[in-house]
Design a protein around this motif. Sequence first.
Motif, PDB file in Angstrom:
ATOM      1  N   PRO A  48       0.869  -1.621  -0.041  1.00  0.00           N
ATOM      2  CA  PRO A  48      -0.032  -0.425   0.487  1.00  0.00           C
ATOM      3  C   PRO A  48       1.295   1.005   0.068  1.00  0.00           C
ATOM      4  N   SER A  49       2.201   1.571   0.882  1.00  0.00           N
ATOM      5  CA  SER A  49       2.825   2.621   0.473  1.00  0.00           C
ATOM      6  C   SER A  49       4.094   2.522  -0.037  1.00  0.00           C
ATOM      7  N   MET A  50       3.669   1.861  -1.026  1.00  0.00           N
ATOM      8  CA  MET A  50       5.471   2.054  -2.602  1.00  0.00           C
ATOM      9  C   MET A  50       3.993   1.177  -3.385  1.00  0.00           C
ATOM     10  N   PRO A  51       3.376   2.326  -4.388  1.00  0.00           N
ATOM     11  CA  PRO A  51       2.850   1.817  -5.189  1.00  0.00           C
ATOM     12  C   PRO A  51       3.718   1.072  -6.630  1.00  0.00           C
ATOM     13  N   GLY A  52       3.550   0.127  -6.854  1.00  0.00           N
ATOM     14  CA  GLY A  52       4.276  -0.783  -8.301  1.00  0.00           C
ATOM     15  C   GLY A  52       5.222  -1.537  -7.915  1.00  0.00           C
ATOM     16  N   PHE A 200      13.635   7.002   6.855  1.00  0.00           N
ATOM     17  CA  PHE A 200      12.992   6.690   5.486  1.00  0.00           C
ATOM     18  C   PHE A 200      12.325   5.371   5.463  1.00  0.00           C
ATOM     19  N   TYR A 201      12.232   5.002   6.249  1.00  0.00           N
ATOM     20  CA  TYR A 201      12.795   2.968   6.065  1.00  0.00           C
ATOM     21  C   TYR A 201      11.055   2.792   5.947  1.00  0.00           C
ATOM     22  N   SER A 278       8.794   6.463  -1.912  1.00  0.00           N
ATOM     23  CA  SER A 278       6.884   6.827  -1.933  1.00  0.00           C
ATOM     24  C   SER A 278       7.061   7.643  -1.537  1.00  0.00           C
ATOM     25  N   MET A 279       8.470   9.165  -1.680  1.00  0.00           N
ATOM     26  CA  MET A 279       7.422   9.972  -1.958  1.00  0.00           C
ATOM     27  C   MET A 279       7.902  10.534  -2.887  1.00  0.00           C
ATOM     28  N   TYR A 313      13.722   0.670  -6.360  1.00  0.00           N
ATOM     29  CA  TYR A 313      12.478   0.573  -6.487  1.00  0.00           C
ATOM     30  C   TYR A 313      12.428   0.970  -7.823  1.00  0.00           C
ATOM     31  N   PHE A 314      13.034   2.307  -8.552  1.00  0.00           N
ATOM     32  CA  PHE A 314      12.831   2.473  -9.646  1.00  0.00           C
ATOM     33  C   PHE A 314      13.793   1.784 -10.389  1.00  0.00           C
ATOM     34  N   ALA A 315      13.540   0.229 -10.395  1.00  0.00           N
ATOM     35  CA  ALA A 315      14.826   0.178 -11.086  1.00  0.00           C
ATOM     36  C   ALA A 315      14.170  -0.806 -12.915  1.00  0.00           C
TER      37      ALA A 315
END
Length: 325
Positions: A48-52, A200-201, A278-279, A313-315
């Motif tokens: 939920p807190s990390m779209p994708g 930030f974790y 997430s931000m 996570y943007f890889a």
Amino acid sequence: MELQFKRHRRLRQSANMRALVRETYLHKEDFIYPLFIVEGENIKNEVPSMPGVFHLSMDRLKAEMDEIVSLGLKSVILFGVPADKDAEGTGAYHNHGIVQQATRFIKGHYPEMIVVADTCLCEYTDHGHCGVVEGSKVLNDPSLNLLVQTAVSQAEAGADIIAPSNMMDGFVTAIRHGLDEAGFTDVPIMSYAVKYSSSFYGPFRDAAESTPQFGDRKTYQMDPANRLEAFREAESDVEEGADFLIVKPALSYLDIVRDMRNEFTLPIVAYNVSGEYSMVKAAAQNGWIDEKAIVMEKLISMKRAGADLIITYFAKDAARWLSEK
């Protein structure tokens, strides 16, 4: 009177001119993509807190890996989310643990893929801490024995790189000794050498279900106010046999990334952590930012600061964008 000044804009006049003198580049090979593997069947649930970002069961892993390979990514890091937890995190070091299963699957079907195994106990303990607990205290030395067992079991499953993230004192030398004794002298250690006790974790702890059930991790993770301490931590890990040095988080600690690059010759890895991810995702979903432009600028800043590799996570997104050029 003739003015005397330098014309720096000469080298910015066109896209081709800017590319000609560009100092820092991103490559798909720079990225290590995190995967969260869960027990069960037919599970692909978005965090939920990390779209994708998704929890994936083993039967959904092949489709994910096919996409990763098709995008040109070369490395993944595995985190396990077991169904059952206990005080000593035994799921971390069972040969049938979820990370061990995923490792065997990936190396069996995608042998060229580099598999990095996160070596910690927090996802597997019912108290959520990264070691053995006695009362309200996390014990250092008894935790090392469990971490060694975990590292060896991951190497036996085929992990290419062991990445201990627990921040126990002596964890690198203990794991190096354990791997060598078990015959895995060629398996490198990617140490979370400089890991701050960071706010930030938060989203990661949702993804890994690893929030401490009491207290916090400030007795073993670093104080965000400290810079010189990073040198001491990294120096110890280098002496103990680390092959890579991770700085975590990345974006708010780019000064530390640069410090590590200037001080050590080992590959430096920046961990672009969940809160940083997430931000950006939240702002992008609200239409407040250009996600692609922001992400690529963030990632290039990590390379410019001195990182050789980036866990992010943007890889997948970044790999797609690089292919568009």
